[in-house]
Design a protein around this motif. Structure first.
Motif, PDB file in Angstrom:
ATOM      1  N   THR A   9      18.181 -41.569 -70.810  1.00  0.00           N
ATOM      2  CA  THR A   9      17.209 -42.641 -70.940  1.00  0.00           C
ATOM      3  C   THR A   9      17.760 -43.958 -70.404  1.00  0.00           C
ATOM      4  OG1 THR A   9      16.159 -41.622 -72.848  1.00  0.00           O
ATOM      5  CG2 THR A   9      15.860 -43.998 -72.587  1.00  0.00           C
ATOM      6  N   GLN A  10      17.003 -44.577 -69.534  1.00  0.00           N
ATOM      7  CA  GLN A  10      17.377 -45.879 -68.995  1.00  0.00           C
ATOM      8  C   GLN A  10      16.143 -46.779 -68.928  1.00  0.00           C
ATOM      9  OE1 GLN A  10      19.476 -44.395 -65.313  1.00  0.00           O
ATOM     10  NE2 GLN A  10      21.125 -45.644 -66.132  1.00  0.00           N
ATOM     11  N   LEU A  11      16.368 -48.073 -68.991  1.00  0.00           N
ATOM     12  CA  LEU A  11      15.270 -49.024 -68.875  1.00  0.00           C
ATOM     13  C   LEU A  11      14.703 -48.986 -67.456  1.00  0.00           C
ATOM     14  CD1 LEU A  11      16.864 -52.082 -70.701  1.00  0.00           C
ATOM     15  CD2 LEU A  11      15.166 -50.496 -71.630  1.00  0.00           C
ATOM     16  N   SER A  12      13.398 -49.130 -67.363  1.00  0.00           N
ATOM     17  CA  SER A  12      12.778 -49.162 -66.041  1.00  0.00           C
ATOM     18  C   SER A  12      13.154 -50.461 -65.337  1.00  0.00           C
ATOM     19  CB  SER A  12      11.260 -49.063 -66.160  1.00  0.00           C
ATOM     20  OG  SER A  12      10.729 -50.271 -66.690  1.00  0.00           O
ATOM     21  N   GLU A  13      13.182 -50.398 -64.020  1.00  0.00           N
ATOM     22  CA  GLU A  13      13.509 -51.597 -63.245  1.00  0.00           C
ATOM     23  C   GLU A  13      12.471 -52.687 -63.491  1.00  0.00           C
ATOM     24  OE1 GLU A  13      14.208 -52.868 -58.570  1.00  0.00           O
ATOM     25  OE2 GLU A  13      14.375 -50.772 -59.185  1.00  0.00           O
ATOM     26  N   ASP A  14      11.207 -52.279 -63.626  1.00  0.00           N
ATOM     27  CA  ASP A  14      10.126 -53.226 -63.899  1.00  0.00           C
ATOM     28  C   ASP A  14      10.392 -54.014 -65.176  1.00  0.00           C
ATOM     29  OD1 ASP A  14       8.289 -53.407 -61.977  1.00  0.00           O
ATOM     30  OD2 ASP A  14       6.712 -52.285 -63.003  1.00  0.00           O
ATOM     31  N   GLY A  37      20.021 -47.391 -73.882  1.00  0.00           N
ATOM     32  CA  GLY A  37      19.607 -46.582 -75.028  1.00  0.00           C
ATOM     33  C   GLY A  37      19.430 -47.415 -76.282  1.00  0.00           C
ATOM     34  N   GLN A  38      20.316 -48.376 -76.483  1.00  0.00           N
ATOM     35  CA  GLN A  38      20.180 -49.253 -77.648  1.00  0.00           C
ATOM     36  C   GLN A  38      18.916 -50.101 -77.559  1.00  0.00           C
ATOM     37  OE1 GLN A  38      24.210 -51.014 -77.371  1.00  0.00           O
ATOM     38  NE2 GLN A  38      24.421 -50.490 -79.529  1.00  0.00           N
ATOM     39  N   ALA A  39      18.577 -50.548 -76.350  1.00  0.00           N
ATOM     40  CA  ALA A  39      17.358 -51.343 -76.181  1.00  0.00           C
ATOM     41  C   ALA A  39      16.126 -50.523 -76.506  1.00  0.00           C
ATOM     42  CB  ALA A  39      17.271 -51.873 -74.747  1.00  0.00           C
ATOM     43  N   VAL A  40      16.120 -49.259 -76.070  1.00  0.00           N
ATOM     44  CA  VAL A  40      14.989 -48.379 -76.363  1.00  0.00           C
ATOM     45  C   VAL A  40      14.931 -48.086 -77.861  1.00  0.00           C
ATOM     46  CG1 VAL A  40      14.035 -46.072 -76.003  1.00  0.00           C
ATOM     47  CG2 VAL A  40      14.954 -47.362 -74.065  1.00  0.00           C
TER      48      VAL A  40
END
Length: 262
Positions: A9-14, A37-40
């Motif tokens: 899982t990674q944050l989207s570039e957008d 992952g922590q952000a999600v």
């Protein structure tokens, strides 16, 4: 056995470039103090309790959780404290939003049978013994197999031939002789016109296979708790549990405490 993390899982570039640039989380992330992952996880957890929108939580609450030391006296930040609270309270459905995809190679069909009992939160794509041919003359070069450590380290036992002559063999020699015989039978069946989907019936549980597996963090933690060494698990799947744990911790270091507490 070879285990490689293919994706996680990674944050989207957008989201990262559009919503987080200029925020405290962006700085923490750049300094390797906070992971995607922590952000999600924070977004999922705080959505349950916050008046803010999910897309705003990291922006508006990131400084509070990632910028302060844990108030419970334990390691890490307030985010780590929140994650500990969630795990201890059993509200771990919020960790299902973190997923990990693994290439798992050279494991036995016996392990596969055990692994697929963990169905909730797991997805599998497995090398087929129907469509992949395992004859000695095929591209595979014959079937590979996994030798259990107990057999590698096993003792010896006598065997006698038709003339009553006794010869002593090691456990591994008996095992490998059986694998050779099964390969011979598989090859003979294929030469007799038996399709691979039926000839595979003679392949042993030791036959090696490859798979791609995706699982969410909650399911991986539960899997590890059941299959880690010391819990009565077979050695091969206990080794897999350690490999999966290490792969997850390498990209999401904050999860180590939850694996080690299992």
């Amino acid at each position: 056995m070879n285990v490689k993390l293919l994706a996680h899982t990674q944050l989207s570039e957008d989201f990262y470039e559009g919503d987080l640039v200029g925020t405290d989380f962006h700085d923490y992330h750049i300094d390797n103090e906070a992971t995607d992952g922590q952000a999600v996880a924070l977004s999922a957890i705080r959505t349950c309790y916050s008046p803010n929108k999910p897309s705003e939580i990291v922006t508006l609450e990131g400084a509070k959780y990632f910028g302060k030391k844990a108030s419970d006296g334990e390691q890490g930040t307030e985010a780590d404290r929140l994650f500990r609270m969630i795990v201890r309270s059993g509200h771990t459905s919020t960790l299902e939003h973190l997923s990990f995809t693994f290439a798992i190679e050279g494991v036995s069909r016996a392990l596969l049978a055990q692994l697929t009992r963990h169905r909730v939160g797991f997805s599998f794509s497995v090398q087929s013994q129907r469509y992949v041919r395992f004859g000695s003359g095929d591209r595979s070069g014959g079937f590979d197999y996994v030798v259990p450590e107990s057999i590698k380290n096993g003792g010896t036992a006598p065997s006698n031939d038709d003339e009553g002559i006794y010869v002593t063999f090691t456990a591994q020699e008996y095992f490998e002789d059986a694998m050779t015989q099964l390969q011979y039978v598989y090859d003979r069946l294929r030469k007799a016109g038996i399709p691979a989907e039926d000839a595979r019936a003679v392949l042993p549980q030791a036959a090696a296979t490859n798979l791609v597996m995706t699982a969410n963090l909650r399911s991986l933690l539960e899997f590890y708790a059941k299959r880690k060494s010391g819990k009565g698990a077979q050695a091969e799947i206990a080794q897999l549990a350690e490999e999966l744990k290490n792969a997850v911790i390498a990209v999401e270091p904050w999860t180590r405490q939850f694996f080690e507490s299992k």
